[in-house]
Design a protein around this motif. Structure first.
Motif, PDB file in Angstrom:
ATOM      1  N   PRO A  43      62.583  77.705  -5.253  1.00 48.67           N
ATOM      2  CA  PRO A  43      63.121  77.993  -6.587  1.00 48.67           C
ATOM      3  C   PRO A  43      63.805  79.352  -6.665  1.00 48.67           C
ATOM      4  CG  PRO A  43      60.707  77.907  -6.614  1.00 48.67           C
ATOM      5  CD  PRO A  43      61.145  77.368  -5.299  1.00 48.67           C
ATOM      6  N   ALA A  44      63.294  80.327  -5.915  1.00 50.01           N
ATOM      7  CA  ALA A  44      63.961  81.635  -5.899  1.00 50.01           C
ATOM      8  C   ALA A  44      65.359  81.518  -5.311  1.00 50.01           C
ATOM      9  CB  ALA A  44      63.129  82.641  -5.102  1.00 50.01           C
ATOM     10  N   LEU A  45      65.529  80.663  -4.307  1.00 47.85           N
ATOM     11  CA  LEU A  45      66.864  80.461  -3.728  1.00 47.85           C
ATOM     12  C   LEU A  45      67.833  79.896  -4.757  1.00 47.85           C
ATOM     13  CD1 LEU A  45      66.028  79.001  -0.193  1.00 47.85           C
ATOM     14  CD2 LEU A  45      67.168  81.173  -0.684  1.00 47.85           C
ATOM     15  N   VAL A  46      67.352  78.996  -5.604  1.00 44.09           N
ATOM     16  CA  VAL A  46      68.207  78.461  -6.670  1.00 44.09           C
ATOM     17  C   VAL A  46      68.707  79.604  -7.549  1.00 44.09           C
ATOM     18  CG1 VAL A  46      68.318  76.956  -8.683  1.00 44.09           C
ATOM     19  CG2 VAL A  46      66.983  76.251  -6.683  1.00 44.09           C
ATOM     20  N   LEU A  47      67.780  80.466  -7.971  1.00 42.26           N
ATOM     21  CA  LEU A  47      68.149  81.566  -8.862  1.00 42.26           C
ATOM     22  C   LEU A  47      69.037  82.583  -8.157  1.00 42.26           C
ATOM     23  CD1 LEU A  47      64.750  82.204 -10.716  1.00 42.26           C
ATOM     24  CD2 LEU A  47      66.579  80.589 -11.272  1.00 42.26           C
ATOM     25  N   ALA A 132      73.729  67.969  -9.568  1.00 43.13           N
ATOM     26  CA  ALA A 132      72.468  68.546  -9.098  1.00 43.13           C
ATOM     27  C   ALA A 132      71.492  67.451  -8.695  1.00 43.13           C
ATOM     28  CB  ALA A 132      71.862  69.430 -10.190  1.00 43.13           C
ATOM     29  N   ILE A 133      71.425  66.387  -9.482  1.00 39.87           N
ATOM     30  CA  ILE A 133      70.550  65.256  -9.150  1.00 39.87           C
ATOM     31  C   ILE A 133      70.962  64.644  -7.817  1.00 39.87           C
ATOM     32  CG2 ILE A 133      69.952  62.895  -9.808  1.00 39.87           C
ATOM     33  CD1 ILE A 133      70.061  63.900 -12.758  1.00 39.87           C
ATOM     34  N   ARG A 134      72.260  64.472  -7.615  1.00 42.08           N
ATOM     35  CA  ARG A 134      72.766  63.891  -6.361  1.00 42.08           C
ATOM     36  C   ARG A 134      72.382  64.763  -5.174  1.00 42.08           C
ATOM     37  NH1 ARG A 134      76.562  65.084  -3.100  1.00 42.08           N
ATOM     38  NH2 ARG A 134      77.478  66.626  -4.502  1.00 42.08           N
ATOM     39  N   VAL A 135      72.557  66.069  -5.306  1.00 35.98           N
ATOM     40  CA  VAL A 135      72.253  66.993  -4.207  1.00 35.98           C
ATOM     41  C   VAL A 135      70.767  66.955  -3.859  1.00 35.98           C
ATOM     42  CG1 VAL A 135      72.059  69.458  -3.643  1.00 35.98           C
ATOM     43  CG2 VAL A 135      74.207  68.549  -4.537  1.00 35.98           C
ATOM     44  N   LEU A 136      69.909  67.006  -4.872  1.00 36.44           N
ATOM     45  CA  LEU A 136      68.472  67.025  -4.603  1.00 36.44           C
ATOM     46  C   LEU A 136      67.991  65.676  -4.075  1.00 36.44           C
ATOM     47  CD1 LEU A 136      65.928  68.709  -4.630  1.00 36.44           C
ATOM     48  CD2 LEU A 136      65.539  68.002  -7.002  1.00 36.44           C
ATOM     49  N   ALA A 137      68.515  64.585  -4.618  1.00 38.88           N
ATOM     50  CA  ALA A 137      68.118  63.261  -4.137  1.00 38.88           C
ATOM     51  C   ALA A 137      68.491  63.076  -2.670  1.00 38.88           C
ATOM     52  CB  ALA A 137      68.758  62.171  -4.988  1.00 38.88           C
ATOM     53  N   SER A 138      69.665  63.532  -2.295  1.00 38.03           N
ATOM     54  CA  SER A 138      70.088  63.430  -0.900  1.00 38.03           C
ATOM     55  C   SER A 138      69.189  64.258   0.009  1.00 38.03           C
ATOM     56  CB  SER A 138      71.543  63.894  -0.768  1.00 38.03           C
ATOM     57  OG  SER A 138      71.952  63.888   0.588  1.00 38.03           O
ATOM     58  N   ALA A 139      68.884  65.479  -0.414  1.00 39.44           N
ATOM     59  CA  ALA A 139      68.038  66.360   0.402  1.00 39.44           C
ATOM     60  C   ALA A 139      66.631  65.804   0.568  1.00 39.44           C
ATOM     61  CB  ALA A 139      67.977  67.746  -0.234  1.00 39.44           C
ATOM     62  N   PHE A 198      66.288  73.885   1.526  1.00 29.91           N
ATOM     63  CA  PHE A 198      66.922  75.203   1.412  1.00 29.91           C
ATOM     64  C   PHE A 198      68.370  75.027   0.971  1.00 29.91           C
ATOM     65  CE2 PHE A 198      64.344  78.605   3.694  1.00 29.91           C
ATOM     66  CZ  PHE A 198      63.152  77.925   3.555  1.00 29.91           C
ATOM     67  N   SER A 199      69.071  74.124   1.642  1.00 34.03           N
ATOM     68  CA  SER A 199      70.482  73.885   1.315  1.00 34.03           C
ATOM     69  C   SER A 199      70.637  73.378  -0.111  1.00 34.03           C
ATOM     70  CB  SER A 199      71.085  72.875   2.297  1.00 34.03           C
ATOM     71  OG  SER A 199      71.092  73.384   3.612  1.00 34.03           O
ATOM     72  N   ALA A 200      69.766  72.451  -0.502  1.00 32.80           N
ATOM     73  CA  ALA A 200      69.841  71.902  -1.854  1.00 32.80           C
ATOM     74  C   ALA A 200      69.569  72.970  -2.907  1.00 32.80           C
ATOM     75  CB  ALA A 200      68.858  70.752  -2.009  1.00 32.80           C
ATOM     76  N   SER A 201      68.622  73.850  -2.630  1.00 39.26           N
ATOM     77  CA  SER A 201      68.297  74.918  -3.582  1.00 39.26           C
ATOM     78  C   SER A 201      69.514  75.802  -3.838  1.00 39.26           C
ATOM     79  CB  SER A 201      67.148  75.766  -3.029  1.00 39.26           C
ATOM     80  OG  SER A 201      65.984  74.996  -2.860  1.00 39.26           O
ATOM     81  N   LEU A 219      77.319  79.681   0.995  1.00 41.32           N
ATOM     82  CA  LEU A 219      75.898  79.416   0.754  1.00 41.32           C
ATOM     83  C   LEU A 219      75.369  78.324   1.681  1.00 41.32           C
ATOM     84  CD1 LEU A 219      75.806  79.570  -3.142  1.00 41.32           C
ATOM     85  CD2 LEU A 219      74.662  81.148  -1.567  1.00 41.32           C
ATOM     86  N   SER A 220      76.203  77.334   1.965  1.00 40.89           N
ATOM     87  CA  SER A 220      75.788  76.267   2.873  1.00 40.89           C
ATOM     88  C   SER A 220      75.535  76.816   4.276  1.00 40.89           C
ATOM     89  CB  SER A 220      76.859  75.171   2.914  1.00 40.89           C
ATOM     90  OG  SER A 220      76.508  74.162   3.838  1.00 40.89           O
ATOM     91  N   ASP A 221      76.427  77.674   4.752  1.00 35.47           N
ATOM     92  CA  ASP A 221      76.249  78.280   6.076  1.00 35.47           C
ATOM     93  C   ASP A 221      75.010  79.174   6.101  1.00 35.47           C
ATOM     94  OD1 ASP A 221      78.526  77.023   7.017  1.00 35.47           O
ATOM     95  OD2 ASP A 221      79.838  78.747   6.601  1.00 35.47           O
ATOM     96  N   TYR A 222      74.826  79.928   5.036  1.00 36.43           N
ATOM     97  CA  TYR A 222      73.638  80.781   4.915  1.00 36.43           C
ATOM     98  C   TYR A 222      72.369  79.924   4.957  1.00 36.43           C
ATOM     99  CZ  TYR A 222      70.216  83.854   2.588  1.00 36.43           C
ATOM    100  OH  TYR A 222      69.098  84.582   2.261  1.00 36.43           O
ATOM    101  N   ALA A 223      72.374  78.816   4.229  1.00 42.10           N
ATOM    102  CA  ALA A 223      71.205  77.946   4.166  1.00 42.10           C
ATOM    103  C   ALA A 223      70.876  77.355   5.526  1.00 42.10           C
ATOM    104  CB  ALA A 223      71.445  76.818   3.161  1.00 42.10           C
TER     105      ALA A 223
END
Length: 307
Positions: A43-47, A132-139, A198-201, A219-223
């Motif tokens: 959750p901190a990564l999201v923020l 956001a739902i799509r990203v989290l569901a995929s992850a 991590f990537s989804a967050s 952010l994707s590369d960082y994740a």
């Protein structure tokens, strides 16, 4: 992350009301899993991502809660006897020990559903909510989190069966499992099992900030780097950390023949790999300039866990 944790904790506590129809025992067990002491890293990564991309932290809290629900559910199920069979998590008895195995299964089922309810009801912009739902569901799905866990269990099972065949001293033609015990295969497991969330967050934080594609790519590369570094460090801690300090059993990976970075590379080479990944993660965080200071510091923190 210290100033982010109270925001996340309050949001999680608010989300712990699962409605009048939720049985008391199930609700207690869900809260036990969701509110357990922890770093609140996802959750901190999201923020952090939302902040780095110029968004408001409050707008990202529904996604922060949702990803922690998914993470909590995955831990509850991972700890079950049929999976990793752990009795300690975050310094406390695991859910199936504190309650019972059937309740633990239902806790995971319910938390996964609640995560998506929270996203759908908590984000005002419908298009951002859907993304956001799509990203989290995929992850969280079969190709990422669950698929990574499945391959992890398969590698462990194959190693156990191979040892059993060798001990039977029967000369039978057996399949070669060497292809399953390589760094490449291990990375494939953990980029899905750990890295996907991590990537989804980070992606959800960017989505809720309305970030452009270049920011999302950075952010994707960082994740990718941070998620893998986190898992390398986690493997190292199983070899080197004190059980009380870590809050879970140590040495189990070795005992069960699990596929790990220290097991494949050795402890020193695994440390070097973690250092390289953190250095790369820091380079991607630089894209955001001063706004990405949390991302840079977090990468350092992940590495410092091994010191």
């Amino acid at each position: 992350m210290e100033d982010l944790r109270p925001l996340v904790q309050q949001a999680l506590e608010n989300a712990g009301d699962f409605g009048d129809g939720c049985p008391q025992r199930l609700g207690d067990a869900m809260r036990y899993a969701l509110l357990a002491p922890g770093k609140r890293l996802r959750p901190a990564l999201v923020l952090m991502a939302c902040e780095a991309c110029g968004g408001k932290l409050e707008d990202a809290l529904p996604a922060a809660v949702a990803v922690e629900m998914i993470h909590a559910y995955s831990l509850v199920h991972d700890d079950l006897p049929a999976m990793d069979d752990d009795d300690l998590r975050r310094g406390r008895p695991t859910v199936h020990i504190q309650f019972d195995e059937a309740t633990a299964i239902l806790v995971g089922d319910a938390l996964q559903a609640e995560a998506f309810r929270h996203l759908s009801e908590g984000i005002d912009d419908p298009s951002r909510a859907i993304e956001a739902i799509r990203v989290l569901a995929s992850a969280a799905g079969a190709s990422h989190l669950v698929g990574g866990q499945s391959d992890d269990l398969s590698a462990e099972r194959d190693q156990t069966e191979s040892k059993q065949r060798n001990s039977d001293s029967i000369n039978l033609a057996t399949p070669d499992i060497s292809s399953l015990r390589t760094v490449e295969h291990l990375e494939s497991i953990h980029r899905r099992k750990t890295g996907a969330l991590f990537s989804a967050s980070l992606a959800m934080g960017a989505i809720l900030a309305g970030a452009d594609q270049k920011s999302r790519a950075a952010l994707s590369d960082y994740a990718n780097d941070l998620g893998l570094a986190f898992q390398v460090v986690d493997d190292l801690l199983d070899y080197t950390a004190d059980e009380k300090e870590l809050g879970k059993r140590t040495g189990k990976d070795v005992d069960r023949g699990k596929l790990t970075y220290p097991g494949l590379l050795g402890i020193e080479a695994a440390r070097e790999k973690a250092e390289q990944l953190v250095k790369s993660a820091r380079s991607h965080a630089l894209y955001f300039g001063p706004a990405g200071w949390r991302l840079t510091n977090l990468a350092d923190f992940v590495l410092e866990r091994t010191l």
